[in-house]
Design an enzyme around this catalytic site. Structure first.
Site, PDB file in Angstrom:
ATOM      1  CB  THR A 147      46.851  43.583  55.019  1.00  0.00           C
ATOM      2  OG1 THR A 147      46.729  42.771  55.154  1.00  0.00           O
ATOM      3  CG2 THR A 147      47.436  44.473  55.017  1.00  0.00           C
ATOM      4  CE  LYS A 174      48.597  41.770  58.165  1.00  0.00           C
ATOM      5  NZ  LYS A 174      49.207  41.507  56.088  1.00  0.00           N
ATOM      6  CB  THR A 185      51.481  37.261  54.347  1.00  0.00           C
ATOM      7  OG1 THR A 185      51.756  36.149  53.621  1.00  0.00           O
ATOM      8  CG2 THR A 185      51.212  38.803  54.308  1.00  0.00           C
ATOM      9  CD  GLU A 264      44.146  36.991  52.305  1.00  0.00           C
ATOM     10  OE1 GLU A 264      45.036  38.262  52.983  1.00  0.00           O
ATOM     11  OE2 GLU A 264      43.978  35.904  51.572  1.00  0.00           O
ATOM     12  CB  THR A 393      41.082  47.038  43.645  1.00  0.00           C
ATOM     13  OG1 THR A 393      40.499  45.522  43.449  1.00  0.00           O
ATOM     14  CG2 THR A 393      41.341  47.257  42.269  1.00  0.00           C
TER      15      THR A 393
END
Length: 393
Positions: A147, A174, A185, A264, A393
């Site tokens: 992702t 992942k 996650t 991230e 998005t």
């Protein structure tokens, strides 16, 4: 005696396991978004899942099978989590599997992505029906399940026993954000040809989760789809319990550390080691408090060796502690020593140099017992906000 050796490659190197990943049109950029793991013969499976109360439809679908079931097919999609989709989410999975043109034995689905949207059934069915079940492309699969990951995550090991026999074990995973102790996650699929008993598979997952996936944090959030799955086809006819549990630990640790390093926007992977706590539970509590603290994470991002944030977080965790016994270090640079301030200009410069590295330890010796635990985390910077502000998005 046994030897565990890392080897290059992906899970498709394990006898009896095939896999691939394709673009089914779920990701608008055309990247891979649908993958599979297929076994020539049904294999044993065990899994551990998220502790989030709102478990996604794929997890509920899995749990409908009887304990001890075998499977020959795992279908994995990204971009859509199929979470908070109600009974229809499970019905959609059944619709997908009933629409596939090949023989399935207790098929499993796993999903990751945006929460709250129904699955694009037609795209998934069309994509899955184009699979070549004889394909061997672990790299394509690793890309398909990503992702916000910056890179693919996989590892492989060969375990050699004293009598010359051997088995292989590997994983694809992942995970980069919304990661918190008690899984993350993340999705992780571990495959092996070891002749491992079903009960030992479950034990290996549960024993090793505590110090791997349950010890990592990127942002303190626990998602709805978190899955660690272990598939064993027993084709090697080889097994040793001690070697197997250690091999599973190595695989899970590798995947967990790759997730932390890929947090991230993260630039630093940090081990938070709490020593000499009053109990095992208190050591875990303090270490995880540090790995979750936003103030600590932002200080690490700024490469600011602000030990006050470390001490404050330890105190706020309410574990048994005493500032007259506490020692705080960045790697081997001591900045606070049992009530004595060591944070002069020279020590601060040394500590700041440690924080300039992409990997280091924050060590807190509580001095009140004999129990230790290490949690793993990363820094938190501007890129994290940007990624998650634009996630849908």
């Amino acid at each position: 005696m046994f030897t565990i050796l890392p080897i290059k490659g992906h899970i498709d190197q394990i006898d009896g396991f095939n896999c691939d990943g394709i673009s089914a049109g779920l990701k608008p950029n055309g990247n891979n978004d649908l993958g599979f793991i297929y076994t020539n013969e049904p294999c044993d499976v065990q899994a551990v899942f998220t502790e989030n109360r709102f478990q996604a439809a794929p997890l509920k679908h899995y749990l409908q099978y009887e304990e001890g079931f075998k499977t020959n097919f795992v279908l994995i999609n990204s971009k859509n989590a199929n979470a908070l989709t109600g009974k229809k989410g499970i019905e959609d999975i059944n619709t997908i599997f009933s629409s596939l043109s090949f023989d399935l034995v207790n098929p499993i689905m796993s999903s990751t992505g945006v929460i709250g949207n129904p699955l694009p059934i037609d795209k998934i069915v069309k994509g899955a029906n184009s699979f070549d079940l004889n394909a061997k492309s672990g790299e394509n699969l690793a890309r398909a399940i990503m992702t916000t990951d910056a890179y693919e995550k996989s590892c492989m090991y060969e375990v050699k026993l004293e009598d010359g026999s051997s088995f292989k074990i590997g994983a694809v995973a992942k995970g980069a954000g919304m990661i918190n102790p008690n899984l993350a996650t993340m999705l992780c699929f571990i495959c092996t040809d070891a002749a491992v008993p079903l009960n030992d598979m479950k034990e290996a997952l549960e024993v090793n989760s505590e110090t791997t996936f349950n010890a990592i944090s990127v942002d303190g959030d626990t998602s709805t789809n978190d899955t660690v799955m272990l598939l064993a086809n027993k084709k090697s006819n080889t097994y040793d319990k001690e070697a197997f549990i250690e091999a599973v630990r190595l695989v899970m640790h590798d995947m967990a550390m790759l997730m932390v390093a890929d947090g991230e926007g993260a630039k630093k992977a940090v081990a938070f080691e709490v020593r000499n706590a009053a109990s095992k539970e208190e050591a875990q509590k303090a270490a995880k408090a540090l790995s979750n603290s936003l103030l600590v994470k932002t200080a690490l991002f700024g490469e600011d060796p602000n030990f006050g944030r470390i001490a404050s977080t330890i105190g706020a965790s309410k574990v048994i502690s005493d500032e007259e016994k506490l020692v705080i270090s960045y790697n081997d640079v001591v900045v606070y020593d049992k009530g004595e301030l060591c944070f002069d200009e020279e020590q601060e410069a040394k500590a700041a140099k440690v924080l300039g590295n992409d990997k280091f330890k924050v060590i807190c010796d509580l001095g009140v017992g004999e129990y230790s635990f290490t949690a793993y985390g990363c820094d938190l910077g501007y890129e994290y906000v940007k990624i998650n502000a634009d996630y849908r998005t």
